[in-house]
Design a protein around this motif. Structure first.
Motif, PDB file in Angstrom:
ATOM      1  N   GLU B  83       0.826  -1.213   0.000  1.00  0.00           N
ATOM      2  CA  GLU B  83       0.000   0.000   0.000  1.00  0.00           C
ATOM      3  C   GLU B  83       0.864   1.268   0.000  1.00  0.00           C
ATOM      4  O   GLU B  83       0.521   2.261  -0.636  1.00  0.00           O
ATOM      5  N   GLN B 122       1.300  -9.951  -6.484  1.00  0.00           N
ATOM      6  CA  GLN B 122       0.391  -9.312  -7.431  1.00  0.00           C
ATOM      7  C   GLN B 122       0.000  -7.901  -6.977  1.00  0.00           C
ATOM      8  O   GLN B 122      -0.123  -7.004  -7.794  1.00  0.00           O
ATOM      9  N   GLU B 123      -0.173  -7.759  -5.652  1.00  0.00           N
ATOM     10  CA  GLU B 123      -0.505  -6.424  -5.122  1.00  0.00           C
ATOM     11  C   GLU B 123       0.625  -5.444  -5.430  1.00  0.00           C
ATOM     12  O   GLU B 123       0.379  -4.295  -5.793  1.00  0.00           O
ATOM     13  N   ILE B 125       2.743  -5.682  -7.889  1.00  0.00           N
ATOM     14  CA  ILE B 125       2.711  -5.410  -9.332  1.00  0.00           C
ATOM     15  C   ILE B 125       1.626  -4.380  -9.632  1.00  0.00           C
ATOM     16  O   ILE B 125       1.832  -3.458 -10.433  1.00  0.00           O
ATOM     17  N   ARG B 126       0.493  -4.532  -8.967  1.00  0.00           N
ATOM     18  CA  ARG B 126      -0.607  -3.566  -9.174  1.00  0.00           C
ATOM     19  C   ARG B 126      -0.173  -2.155  -8.794  1.00  0.00           C
ATOM     20  O   ARG B 126      -0.471  -1.200  -9.505  1.00  0.00           O
ATOM     21  N   GLN B 129       1.862  -0.918 -11.510  1.00  0.00           N
ATOM     22  CA  GLN B 129       1.063  -0.633 -12.707  1.00  0.00           C
ATOM     23  C   GLN B 129       0.315   0.685 -12.574  1.00  0.00           C
ATOM     24  O   GLN B 129       0.141   1.411 -13.550  1.00  0.00           O
ATOM     25  N   ALA B 130      -0.118   0.974 -11.350  1.00  0.00           N
ATOM     26  CA  ALA B 130      -0.855   2.220 -11.126  1.00  0.00           C
ATOM     27  C   ALA B 130       0.007   3.429 -11.467  1.00  0.00           C
ATOM     28  O   ALA B 130      -0.514   4.491 -11.801  1.00  0.00           O
ATOM     29  N   PHE B 133       4.133   1.653 -14.666  1.00  0.00           N
ATOM     30  CA  PHE B 133       5.257   0.772 -14.973  1.00  0.00           C
ATOM     31  C   PHE B 133       4.726  -0.399 -15.795  1.00  0.00           C
ATOM     32  O   PHE B 133       3.627  -0.902 -15.541  1.00  0.00           O
ATOM     33  N   VAL B 134       5.492  -0.793 -16.782  1.00  0.00           N
ATOM     34  CA  VAL B 134       5.013  -1.803 -17.722  1.00  0.00           C
ATOM     35  C   VAL B 134       5.916  -3.044 -17.714  1.00  0.00           C
ATOM     36  O   VAL B 134       5.451  -4.175 -17.836  1.00  0.00           O
ATOM     37  N   ASN B 135       7.204  -2.815 -17.579  1.00  0.00           N
ATOM     38  CA  ASN B 135       8.145  -3.929 -17.693  1.00  0.00           C
ATOM     39  C   ASN B 135       8.491  -4.499 -16.323  1.00  0.00           C
ATOM     40  O   ASN B 135       9.013  -3.786 -15.472  1.00  0.00           O
TER      41      ASN B 135
END
Lengths: 160, 150
Positions: B83, B122-123, B125-126, B129-130, B133-135
């Motif tokens: 978070e 996964q959190e 990574i999320r 992503q927010a 970031f793509v790679n």
């Protein structure tokens, strides 16, 4: 006549003790800090935020989904590839992926065009199983050569 | 009376072969030691994989995230959670922007402990992503055929 009464010249000796002390200290230091080098590498994943790339998904009629379920301790109980139950057999997963993908991903299939797999796991599944699944989905090793299967991997939304 | 004329000689061990060996050992350990593993983290034991290959060339702008078993995320020595990670990532982005790079040029390397919950990864990574970031790179170590350690 003078009588020579000189003693035989004394042999000067190098004191080895301190050198050996230091050398042993060095040796012990290097033995303790020694670590066998383990190679590390990455599974590259190109994963923009969901929704941004939905248009590129149009080319694929059937996306491959891998559902992994875990018990309370995070151990893998079962895997499902497109509704086919695979149990916990990763080799079976690989052969299924090979049969699904093997004929369409030729050597000249670029990274952009390849099929995509979506991994959908239980929240508490241990990460090593995910890596194991990615390993078996993304390729296989024959001798020193790596034969690639699926290079595009994405994750479904985490399940809380 | 018998005159003792024996000169007692000090028996000396020949140290040369021992010192030779010791120096050889020191040279061996010095050559093999690798201090370059500054990327690693004590609390993270990577999962292993047979397909792992070290990257051919270094990444342009790598961001190393260490995720421990209890879902703490370490970025540049600071302790975050999934978070609170975005504040740390924003600082990294500011550095990237100073070098004319954006989130799409950065590579987020995820070094997660093998027993971390996949959902926690996964959190993270999320959270990345927010910030666009793509790679991503999921780091694993080469499988040397050793099972069940740790």
């Amino acid at each position: 006549m003078k009588i020579r009464n000189k003693e035989a010249p004394t042999k000067t000796e190098l004191s080895m003790t301190s050198m050996i002390d230091v050398v042993f200290l060095l040796l012990i230091f290097f033995i303790l800090t020694f670590k066998i080098v383990e190679l590390e590498g990455d599974f590259g994943i190109k994963m923009p935020l969901a929704g941004a790339s939905s248009s590129s998904m149009d080319d694929f009629d059937v996306p491959i989904t891998l559902r992994m379920t875990a018990d309370a301790d995070g151990n893998l109980i079962s895997m499902k590839l497109n509704e086919t139950n695979l149990g916990t057999d990763f080799e079976q997963l690989r052969s299924m992926v090979t049969s699904l993908v093997g004929n369409q991903a030729g050597p000249d299939a670029s990274e952009e065009d390849g099929p995509e797999v979506e991994i959908d796991t239980d929240f508490n599944l241990r990460y090593e199983y995910v890596i194991e699944a990615i390993t078996h989905v993304s390729g296989r090793k024959e001798g020193d050569q790596i034969i690639k299967l699926i290079e595009k991997i994405k994750f479904a939304a985490p399940r809380r | 009376m018998r005159v003792k004329n024996k000169s007692t000689e000090l028996a000396e061990a020949d140290l040369t072969p021992m010192i030779d060996m010791t120096f050889q050992l020191i040279a061996f350990f010095m050559v093999l030691i690798n201090f370059a593993q500054t990327e690693s983290h004590d609390l993270v034991k990577l999962p292993s994989s047979q397909l792992i290959k070290p990257p051919d060339q270094p990444f342009e702008f790598p961001i190393m995230l260490h995720i421990t078993q209890d879902a703490r995320v370490f970025l540049g020595g600071k302790d975050y959670t999934a978070e609170t990670l975005s504040s740390g990532l924003r600082a990294e982005l500011a550095v990237a922007r100073a070098q004319d790079m954006g989130p799409k040029d950065a590579n987020v390397i995820i070094r997660a402990h093998r027993n971390t919950a996949a959902g926690e990864v996964q959190e993270v990574i999320r959270a990345c992503q927010a910030l666009e970031f793509v790679n991503f790179g999921l780091r694993a170590k080469e499988d040397l055929g050793r099972k069940g350690e740790g």
